[in-house]
Design a protein around this motif. Structure first.
Motif, PDB file in Angstrom:
ATOM      1  N   THR A   1       6.213   0.006   7.963  1.00  0.00           N
ATOM      2  CA  THR A   1       5.877   1.173   7.259  1.00  0.00           C
ATOM      3  C   THR A   1       7.157   1.874   7.158  1.00  0.00           C
ATOM      4  O   THR A   1       7.961   2.102   8.089  1.00  0.00           O
ATOM      5  CB  THR A   1       4.920   2.056   7.962  1.00  0.00           C
ATOM      6  N   VAL A   2       7.304   3.039   5.831  1.00  0.00           N
ATOM      7  CA  VAL A   2       8.448   3.746   5.723  1.00  0.00           C
ATOM      8  C   VAL A   2       7.655   5.356   5.326  1.00  0.00           C
ATOM      9  O   VAL A   2       6.833   5.026   4.418  1.00  0.00           O
ATOM     10  CB  VAL A   2       9.337   3.227   4.810  1.00  0.00           C
ATOM     11  N   GLN A   3       7.948   6.218   6.059  1.00  0.00           N
ATOM     12  CA  GLN A   3       7.371   7.449   5.481  1.00  0.00           C
ATOM     13  C   GLN A   3       8.536   8.300   4.874  1.00  0.00           C
ATOM     14  O   GLN A   3       9.700   8.479   5.275  1.00  0.00           O
ATOM     15  CB  GLN A   3       6.826   8.082   6.769  1.00  0.00           C
TER      16      GLN A   3
ATOM     17  N   LEU B   1       0.836  -1.282  -0.017  1.00  0.00           N
ATOM     18  CA  LEU B   1       0.028  -0.076  -0.156  1.00  0.00           C
ATOM     19  C   LEU B   1       0.902   1.289   0.072  1.00  0.00           C
ATOM     20  O   LEU B   1       1.726   1.303   0.851  1.00  0.00           O
ATOM     21  CB  LEU B   1      -0.864   0.096   1.181  1.00  0.00           C
ATOM     22  N   ILE B   2       0.563   2.210  -0.813  1.00  0.00           N
ATOM     23  CA  ILE B   2       1.092   3.421  -1.113  1.00  0.00           C
ATOM     24  C   ILE B   2       0.239   4.327  -1.204  1.00  0.00           C
ATOM     25  O   ILE B   2      -0.446   4.501  -1.858  1.00  0.00           O
ATOM     26  CB  ILE B   2       2.104   3.692  -2.195  1.00  0.00           C
ATOM     27  N   LEU B   3       0.459   5.480  -0.010  1.00  0.00           N
ATOM     28  CA  LEU B   3      -0.493   6.741   0.234  1.00  0.00           C
ATOM     29  C   LEU B   3       0.220   7.775   0.229  1.00  0.00           C
ATOM     30  O   LEU B   3       1.217   7.965   1.035  1.00  0.00           O
ATOM     31  CB  LEU B   3      -1.420   6.352   1.450  1.00  0.00           C
ATOM     32  N   SER B   4      -0.379   8.652  -0.394  1.00  0.00           N
ATOM     33  CA  SER B   4       0.299  10.055  -0.634  1.00  0.00           C
ATOM     34  C   SER B   4      -0.400  11.109   0.075  1.00  0.00           C
ATOM     35  O   SER B   4      -1.711  11.272  -0.034  1.00  0.00           O
ATOM     36  CB  SER B   4       0.463  10.518  -2.097  1.00  0.00           C
TER      37      SER B   4
ATOM     38  N   ASN C   1       3.668   7.575   2.400  1.00  0.00           N
ATOM     39  CA  ASN C   1       3.583   6.515   3.441  1.00  0.00           C
ATOM     40  C   ASN C   1       3.517   5.123   2.596  1.00  0.00           C
ATOM     41  O   ASN C   1       2.391   4.944   1.864  1.00  0.00           O
ATOM     42  CB  ASN C   1       2.636   6.545   4.477  1.00  0.00           C
ATOM     43  N   ILE C   2       4.497   4.281   2.810  1.00  0.00           N
ATOM     44  CA  ILE C   2       4.767   3.102   2.418  1.00  0.00           C
ATOM     45  C   ILE C   2       4.475   1.961   3.300  1.00  0.00           C
ATOM     46  O   ILE C   2       5.220   2.033   4.176  1.00  0.00           O
ATOM     47  CB  ILE C   2       5.977   2.907   1.361  1.00  0.00           C
ATOM     48  N   THR C   3       3.358   0.994   3.129  1.00  0.00           N
ATOM     49  CA  THR C   3       3.287  -0.118   3.753  1.00  0.00           C
ATOM     50  C   THR C   3       3.671  -1.318   3.042  1.00  0.00           C
ATOM     51  O   THR C   3       3.357  -1.612   2.174  1.00  0.00           O
ATOM     52  CB  THR C   3       1.811  -0.289   4.164  1.00  0.00           C
ATOM     53  N   TYR C   4       4.625  -2.078   3.903  1.00  0.00           N
ATOM     54  CA  TYR C   4       5.196  -3.311   3.215  1.00  0.00           C
ATOM     55  C   TYR C   4       4.495  -4.496   3.523  1.00  0.00           C
ATOM     56  O   TYR C   4       3.686  -4.531   4.619  1.00  0.00           O
ATOM     57  CB  TYR C   4       6.733  -3.361   3.613  1.00  0.00           C
TER      58      TYR C   4
ATOM     59  N   GLY D   1       1.922  -3.595  -8.423  1.00  0.00           N
ATOM     60  CA  GLY D   1       2.410  -4.327  -7.220  1.00  0.00           C
ATOM     61  C   GLY D   1       1.382  -5.264  -6.624  1.00  0.00           C
ATOM     62  O   GLY D   1       0.369  -5.798  -7.150  1.00  0.00           O
ATOM     63  N   LYS D   2       1.661  -5.996  -5.509  1.00  0.00           N
ATOM     64  CA  LYS D   2       0.825  -7.012  -4.844  1.00  0.00           C
ATOM     65  C   LYS D   2      -0.687  -6.502  -4.282  1.00  0.00           C
ATOM     66  O   LYS D   2      -1.364  -7.206  -4.227  1.00  0.00           O
ATOM     67  CB  LYS D   2       1.830  -7.654  -3.461  1.00  0.00           C
ATOM     68  N   GLY D   3      -0.498  -5.474  -4.035  1.00  0.00           N
ATOM     69  CA  GLY D   3      -1.783  -4.739  -3.346  1.00  0.00           C
ATOM     70  C   GLY D   3      -2.130  -3.178  -3.957  1.00  0.00           C
ATOM     71  O   GLY D   3      -1.465  -2.943  -5.225  1.00  0.00           O
ATOM     72  N   ASN D   4      -2.711  -2.611  -3.388  1.00  0.00           N
ATOM     73  CA  ASN D   4      -3.088  -1.119  -3.859  1.00  0.00           C
ATOM     74  C   ASN D   4      -2.033  -0.235  -3.515  1.00  0.00           C
ATOM     75  O   ASN D   4      -1.500  -0.214  -2.578  1.00  0.00           O
ATOM     76  CB  ASN D   4      -4.449  -0.509  -3.061  1.00  0.00           C
ATOM     77  N   GLN D   5      -1.544   0.379  -4.724  1.00  0.00           N
ATOM     78  CA  GLN D   5      -0.801   1.571  -4.619  1.00  0.00           C
ATOM     79  C   GLN D   5      -1.105   2.698  -5.112  1.00  0.00           C
ATOM     80  O   GLN D   5      -1.629   2.765  -6.185  1.00  0.00           O
ATOM     81  CB  GLN D   5       0.692   1.081  -5.417  1.00  0.00           C
ATOM     82  N   GLU D   6      -1.161   4.124  -4.445  1.00  0.00           N
ATOM     83  CA  GLU D   6      -1.952   4.858  -4.760  1.00  0.00           C
ATOM     84  C   GLU D   6      -0.769   6.134  -4.487  1.00  0.00           C
ATOM     85  O   GLU D   6      -0.270   6.081  -3.627  1.00  0.00           O
ATOM     86  CB  GLU D   6      -2.878   5.064  -3.660  1.00  0.00           C
ATOM     87  N   LEU D   7      -1.052   7.023  -5.419  1.00  0.00           N
ATOM     88  CA  LEU D   7      -0.172   8.260  -5.471  1.00  0.00           C
ATOM     89  C   LEU D   7      -0.991   9.581  -5.618  1.00  0.00           C
ATOM     90  O   LEU D   7      -2.199   9.476  -6.174  1.00  0.00           O
ATOM     91  CB  LEU D   7       0.949   8.277  -6.316  1.00  0.00           C
TER      92      LEU D   7
END
Length: 498
Positions: free
Chosen positions: A440-442, A386-389, A395-398, A492-498
């Motif tokens: 997570t990594v921000q 999951l990538i949320l902007s 914010n990147i969730t692994y 990718g494997k899940g939802n990635q949003e920017l």
């Protein structure tokens, strides 16, 4: 760019020509490994036209096959399944002629292929002396090497053999380090014989190892000349092996395609895998699995400070533009990430890092999980799910717990006035790591202009993204590095949003 291609099959075989014209094919011989049960090993060879051949297996168990006829100079039998172990003698008999293989073991056969990084010999790697001293402790991990040959047409048998089947430590110093170490590590887990077959050529692209069937799927036209003419190594160094029953294959190649048909590699590499699977399945009479496990090494590094997208693009294309394997396009595959294993002082050139132990170990983890279905084996590095902007950060969730080392520039963002795809010519700016948690990594997006939006995000998208084992994102154990990714290409494997 010095490169070399290598294909290594795991099995043991040598030629033992006794009386008359009856003989086994070139890659069968004393000390070889044949594929164990539940598959059946295929044996074949050459003989006088019209002769009738019987094959006898003697050892811990006994077998005698039915008579088979020599047709167009070829005889072939399929054994009943044999459990791992040995040693066995295998005798082919026809009238007054016999050919015998001695000290034959049954185990798993792996085919290893690629360029110079698969070919790089054991005596050239880090701690080579210590590693070679250990070889004698693994007499059930056996090696075979095909010689370099080209052919414009598909060959039935190998034109030459470089190294016949050998019992360690014989010939290990000259054998592929990645292949040997992979087989050795596998043996430590499996505790039964492993056969390794090497067939390598430096500086060759994937097209020379692909059949015309596979190349047609990607609309790749002939433009190279020898030794990089389409299919010439498929014809001479892979096609002859198809009758053999194998467990799986490993592959280390892609450097030559960083500047040749780079954009097609996301088609040509998966197509080659599919085609090999089909061809080995058919060639072995259905004994080799139609979806046999296929492992590969994601490209390591070449030029520190390079701004070329060649290696990053090939790394991405090696996964069919997904960033991870297995995936829907590349099922039953596994990958060893190697971008964190650079070797700036390699005497063989920076394109040939000497740490093959970590490469082989990471491949072995994948084989244990994918090929052998071993539960609880982690073999994939962290990948975003999951990538949320937000206004000034992403914010990147692994997909797993991560170990994080701060970096100012291993993450990059593409800033644009409107949401567009970003490429090499776009404006990519660093996105420093600000905070991180267990999964997570921000990262900061402050270097984008206030009027711009973040149009894309990428990680480790460089030829040489970090020093040795010093990239920013690893598994919690720090054993497995996160692979590179770019949001332009795949969600990718899940939802990635920017």
């Amino acid at each position: 760019m010095a490169k070399s291609l290598c294909v290594v099959l795991i099995l043991v075989a040598s030629i033992h020509d006794c009386e008359g014209d009856l003989r086994f094919a070139s890659y069968y011989g004393d000390h070889m490994v044949l594929q164990k049960s539940p598959e059946s090993a295929v044996l074949w060879g050459h003989g006088p036209e019209g002769a009738q051949v019987t094959v006898t297996l003697s050892g811990p168990s006994q077998q005698k096959t039915s008579l088979v006829n020599v047709i167009e100079g070829i005889w072939r039998v399929t054994l009943d399944p044999v459990e791992a172990g040995g040693p066995y003698n295998v005798t082919a008999a026809a009238q007054s002629s016999t050919a015998t293989l001695t000290d034959v073991l049954f185990g798993d056969i792996w085919l290893c292929g690629g360029q110079s990084n698969m070919w790089l010999q054991m005596y050239k790697i880090f701690n080579a002396s210590e590693e070679l001293l250990l070889a004698a402790k693994y007499p059930h991990v056996r090696t075979f090497m095909a010689a370099l040959n080209l052919s414009e047409t598909e060959q039935t048998d190998l034109l030459e053999v470089e190294l016949t089947w050998s019992v360690p430590p014989e010939n290990v110093a000259e054998f592929s380090a990645v292949c040997w170490l992979f087989g050795r590590y596998l043996y430590e887990t499996l505790q039964y014989p492993i056969g390794l077959v090497e067939s390598c050529w430096g500086g060759t692209p994937v097209e020379v190892w692909s059949s015309s069937r596979a190349l047609k799927q990607c609309e790749l036209l002939q433009t190279y000349r020898s030794p990089q003419t389409n299919s010439v190594l498929w014809n001479a160094m892979i096609h002859p092996l198809l009758n053999m029953t194998i467990k799986g294959a490993i592959w280390y190649q892609g450097e030559a395609n960083a500047n040749y048909h780079q954009d097609q590699y996301n088609c040509s590499f998966p197509a080659m895998i599919d085609d090999w699977r089909m061809a080995f399945h058919q060639g072995s009479g259905g004994q080799t699995a139609l979806d046999f496990p296929f492992g590969f090494v994601q490209l390591s590094t070449y030029e520190k400070g390079s701004k070329s997208d060649g290696f990053p693009n090939i790394r991405w294309h090696q996964t069919a533009d997904n960033g991870f394997v297995p995936n829907r396009r590349m099922q039953k595959t596994f990958m060893a990430v190697a971008l964190d294993l650079p070797d700036a002082t390699s005497p063989f050139g920076t394109i040939h890092p000497r740490d093959k132990q970590d490469v082989a170990y990471r491949l072995t983890l994948g084989a244990r999980a994918v090929a052998y279905n071993e539960k609880g084996v982690s073999f994939q590095g962290p990948f975003p799910k999951l990538i949320l902007s937000a206004h000034d950060f992403i914010n990147i969730t692994y997909d797993q717990n991560v170990s994080v080392t701060p970096s100012k520039d291993i993450f990059e963002i593409c800033c644009a006035g409107i949401q567009t795809l970003c490429g090499l010519e776009s404006s990519w700016v660093p996105a420093p790591i600000m905070h991180w948690g267990p999964t997570t990594v921000q990262i900061s997006t402050s270097l984008c202009q206030p009027t711009d939006k973040v149009a894309a995000l990428r990680y480790a998208w460089r030829d040489w993204p970090c020093d040795f084992k010093a990239c920013s994102i690893y598994s919690a154990s720090r054993i497995l590095p996160a692979p590179p990714f770019i949001t332009n290409h795949s969600p990718g494997k899940g939802n990635q949003e920017l």
